[in-house]
Each structure stands twice: as C-alpha cells, then as structure tokens.
Scaffold this motif. Structure first.
Motif, PDB file in Angstrom:
ATOM      1  N   TYR A 132      -1.696  -6.321  -3.410  1.00 11.65           N
ATOM      2  CA  TYR A 132      -1.567  -5.624  -4.475  1.00 11.65           C
ATOM      3  C   TYR A 132      -2.148  -4.103  -4.583  1.00 11.65           C
ATOM      4  O   TYR A 132      -3.155  -3.920  -3.776  1.00 11.65           O
ATOM      5  CB  TYR A 132      -2.200  -6.070  -5.900  1.00 11.65           C
ATOM      6  N   CYS A 133      -1.515  -2.987  -5.049  1.00 14.20           N
ATOM      7  CA  CYS A 133      -1.869  -1.772  -4.533  1.00 14.20           C
ATOM      8  C   CYS A 133      -3.255  -1.453  -5.260  1.00 14.20           C
ATOM      9  O   CYS A 133      -3.558  -1.512  -6.403  1.00 14.20           O
ATOM     10  CB  CYS A 133      -1.003  -0.767  -5.139  1.00 14.20           C
ATOM     11  N   PRO A 134      -4.100  -1.011  -4.464  1.00 14.50           N
ATOM     12  CA  PRO A 134      -5.608  -0.681  -4.872  1.00 14.50           C
ATOM     13  C   PRO A 134      -5.577   0.290  -5.789  1.00 14.50           C
ATOM     14  O   PRO A 134      -6.469   0.079  -6.933  1.00 14.50           O
ATOM     15  CB  PRO A 134      -6.356  -0.652  -3.585  1.00 14.50           C
ATOM     16  N   LEU A 196       6.462  -0.493  -1.442  1.00  8.58           N
ATOM     17  CA  LEU A 196       6.139  -0.134  -2.789  1.00  8.58           C
ATOM     18  C   LEU A 196       4.871  -0.219  -3.109  1.00  8.58           C
ATOM     19  O   LEU A 196       4.035  -1.284  -2.658  1.00  8.58           O
ATOM     20  CB  LEU A 196       7.177  -0.758  -3.783  1.00  8.58           C
ATOM     21  N   CYS A 197       4.132   0.638  -3.813  1.00  5.81           N
ATOM     22  CA  CYS A 197       2.840   0.400  -4.672  1.00  5.81           C
ATOM     23  C   CYS A 197       3.076  -0.582  -5.726  1.00  5.81           C
ATOM     24  O   CYS A 197       3.967  -0.467  -6.700  1.00  5.81           O
ATOM     25  CB  CYS A 197       2.388   1.599  -5.189  1.00  5.81           C
ATOM     26  N   TYR A 198       2.608  -1.649  -5.893  1.00  3.36           N
ATOM     27  CA  TYR A 198       3.035  -2.784  -6.560  1.00  3.36           C
ATOM     28  C   TYR A 198       1.529  -3.394  -7.320  1.00  3.36           C
ATOM     29  O   TYR A 198       0.490  -3.664  -6.352  1.00  3.36           O
ATOM     30  CB  TYR A 198       3.562  -3.971  -5.907  1.00  3.36           C
ATOM     31  N   ALA A 248      -1.471  10.923  -5.192  1.00  4.91           N
ATOM     32  CA  ALA A 248      -0.628   9.580  -4.885  1.00  4.91           C
ATOM     33  C   ALA A 248      -1.533   8.684  -3.939  1.00  4.91           C
ATOM     34  O   ALA A 248      -2.526   8.827  -3.489  1.00  4.91           O
ATOM     35  CB  ALA A 248       0.453  10.262  -3.634  1.00  4.91           C
ATOM     36  N   CYS A 249      -1.135   7.377  -3.907  1.00  7.31           N
ATOM     37  CA  CYS A 249      -1.793   6.188  -3.087  1.00  7.31           C
ATOM     38  C   CYS A 249      -1.891   6.623  -1.661  1.00  7.31           C
ATOM     39  O   CYS A 249      -0.739   6.922  -1.091  1.00  7.31           O
ATOM     40  CB  CYS A 249      -0.942   4.933  -3.455  1.00  7.31           C
ATOM     41  N   GLN A 250      -2.850   6.408  -1.237  1.00  4.37           N
ATOM     42  CA  GLN A 250      -3.040   6.492   0.535  1.00  4.37           C
ATOM     43  C   GLN A 250      -3.301   5.269   1.126  1.00  4.37           C
ATOM     44  O   GLN A 250      -3.355   4.962   2.333  1.00  4.37           O
ATOM     45  CB  GLN A 250      -4.355   7.363   0.739  1.00  4.37           C
ATOM     46  N   SER A 251      -3.141   4.112   0.352  1.00  4.29           N
ATOM     47  CA  SER A 251      -3.272   2.911   0.930  1.00  4.29           C
ATOM     48  C   SER A 251      -2.156   2.133   1.401  1.00  4.29           C
ATOM     49  O   SER A 251      -2.313   1.518   2.403  1.00  4.29           O
ATOM     50  CB  SER A 251      -4.065   1.863   0.040  1.00  4.29           C
ATOM     51  N   CYS A 252      -1.320   2.035   0.582  1.00  2.00           N
ATOM     52  CA  CYS A 252       0.173   1.338   0.830  1.00  2.00           C
ATOM     53  C   CYS A 252       0.898   1.829   2.015  1.00  2.00           C
ATOM     54  O   CYS A 252       1.490   2.949   1.807  1.00  2.00           O
ATOM     55  CB  CYS A 252       0.706   1.057  -0.401  1.00  2.00           C
ATOM     56  N   PRO A 253       1.248   1.181   2.998  1.00  2.00           N
ATOM     57  CA  PRO A 253       2.153   1.615   3.937  1.00  2.00           C
ATOM     58  C   PRO A 253       3.770   1.608   3.275  1.00  2.00           C
ATOM     59  O   PRO A 253       4.065   0.699   2.553  1.00  2.00           O
ATOM     60  CB  PRO A 253       1.916   0.682   5.101  1.00  2.00           C
TER      61      PRO A 253
END
Ligand SMILES: [Zn+2]
Length: 273
Positions: A132-134, A196-198, A248-253
């Motif tokens: 899950y997207c942190p 996707l960030c989910y 923006a999210c930096q975690s999800c590839p």
C-alpha cells in the motif's frame, strides 16, 4: 473534457451508495471487458469513481473485474487510488463502524485472474514490501484520526462469497490478520503492477465468525455500512485537504513505459503523449 482526474475512488460495499453530485458516467472498453465509471466532483476536487461491484452491486466478490478496473484507471492517467473495503473484525479490539487504513495483506484467494503479466515471455515479479502506498496511507490515517504509530493492520483476503468459518477466523488470527474481506486481492497487487499509488480503508461491519454470539446477518452489515458512509465522506474530505498540501509520492515505482496506453474518457487514445 478529455483528460481525466489524477485521483480515483474505488467504492466498495456500502460506500458505493455515495450519491456524488455533478457526476458524469462513462463506459471505458478495456482488454478485460467494459468498465463503468463516473467522473465526479467532491470538496472542490475532480475524481474518478468506480463502484467495485458494478451497477446495483451486481458482481459478487469473486466476479469483480479487478484487472479491468485497474487497467482503466491507469490508462486514464490516474496515479492515486483510494479504495474502501468492508471487512469483518478478526481482532476483537475492532468494532462495527470503525474505519482503519490497511497496511498489509495475506492473499487466500484461489481462482481469480491475478496479474497483468500472464502471457508467455511476459515474466514480471513486482515487489510487495510496501503493498500500500505509504504516502496515501499516512494521509488517510491522519484524516480518519488513526494514530500513525498504531500496529500495522493486516487484511486477509478470502475467496468468498461465503463468510468464513470460526476455525478459519482462529487460524487467520494466529497468522496475524486483524480484518478479513473478499476484495483487496488481487486489487492491490494489480495496482502495484500498474505502478499506481493505492491505499485502502477497511470499514468494519461485524465481528468475524465465532467472535459474536449471533450468526452474521447481511442486513445488519448493511445497516452498519449506511451509518459508516457519512463518516467515510467526512474522512475523505479531510484526506483531500491533506493531499492538496503534499508533493508527489516518492515511494511507489511506476510501471514500465508502454505497458498501458493513455486513453481519453471516450476510450480513444490520447494524442500528443
Ligand atoms: Zn505511492
């Protein structure tokens, strides 16, 4: 309007009753069948809304078109997805009406199409260390008032559509599950495959089998969900406020370029991309 919003809501059981204003309906053709969706406005933001179980809650959990939904969202250019999932409480500390952000998953489903990568020569193994997207999960926890330092919430995904037996619930508790439901797998896996960030909010509807004196009644579950919708809406509005303040999210590839086409809402391919 061609370009779709950046954010989507996959509305699960109960939350699908949310009557969005100014909603426009579309049907997007995908390699996995047509997917119905809405583009709606809420709290000043546009978002794509998909009712996971289809119009009139017509699809049982094992028939949900997870690949079609995630393919549609990715191809429309959505990058962030928030989902709701109704759950039974395996952890006796959880109660009907509680909202909790899901941190991790154990997949016990057995016969669902589970990947976008199933053609010969198309071998991919996505990392599920952070399923899950942190970033989205942190914002959702803040929005629903869940302490960020609380123990990670583990969701056990079962095939259904029947509910679990008491022995299964005891086994799930021993394996570390806190809630049990039927829809997070393969949805979160496919979202990760699609880059996707989910993030997902579990809506607790009942104590799981064997943890209450009474058998599980569907009518009681829907009564809880009807009350939970209001709280979910308030939390989602707070989440949108939080989201507007972060980068923006930096975690999800992201997924590999070229795996998903970019489509307009009428299903045509976007020009100039
Ligand atoms: Zn992310």
């Amino acid at each position: 309007m061609d370009l779709s919003p950046d954010l989507a809501l996959i509305a699960g059981t109960g939350i699908e009753a949310w009557p969005f204003e100014q909603a426009r309906s579309y049907v997007l053709p995908t390699p996995y069948g047509d997917v119905g969706l809405q583009v709606a406005r809420f709290a000043g933001e546009d978002l794509v809304v998909i009712a996971r179980h289809g119009p009139g809650h017509s699809l049982p959990p094992h028939r949900v078109n997870s690949r079609g939904m995630i393919w549609a969202l990715k191809s429309l250019g959505v990058t962030k997805v928030v989902a709701s999932s109704a759950v039974g409480a395996v952890d006796p500390a959880l109660h009907p009406g509680d909202l909790r952000v899901i941190d991790d998953l154990i997949d016990f489903t057995r016969q669902r199409p589970l990947t976008f990568f199933d053609a010969p020569g198309q071998v991919r193994h996505v990392d599920m260390t952070a399923a899950y997207c942190p970033m989205l999960s942190r914002l959702l926890k803040k929005a629903i008032g869940q302490p960020a330092a609380a123990a990670p919430l583990v969701y056990a995904a079962m095939e259904g559509p029947r509910f679990e037996t008491p022995a299964e619930i005891r086994a799930l508790a021993q394996l570390g599950a806190h809630v049990v439901g039927m829809t997070q797998a393969p949805e979160v896996t496919l979202a990760r495959e699609a880059g996707l960030c989910y993030s997902a909010v579990a809506v607790v509807t009942n104590p799981a089998a064997g943890l209450a004196k009474e058998p599980i009644e569907e009518s009681a579950i829907y009564a809880v969900l009807a009350k939970a919708l209001d709280r979910f809406q308030q939390s989602f509005a707070a989440f949108l406020g939080e989201l507007s303040r972060v980068a923006a999210c930096q975690s999800c590839p992201d997924a590999e370029a070229g795996l998903f086409p970019l489509l307009n809402l009428d299903g045509t391919i976007q020009k100039g991309v």
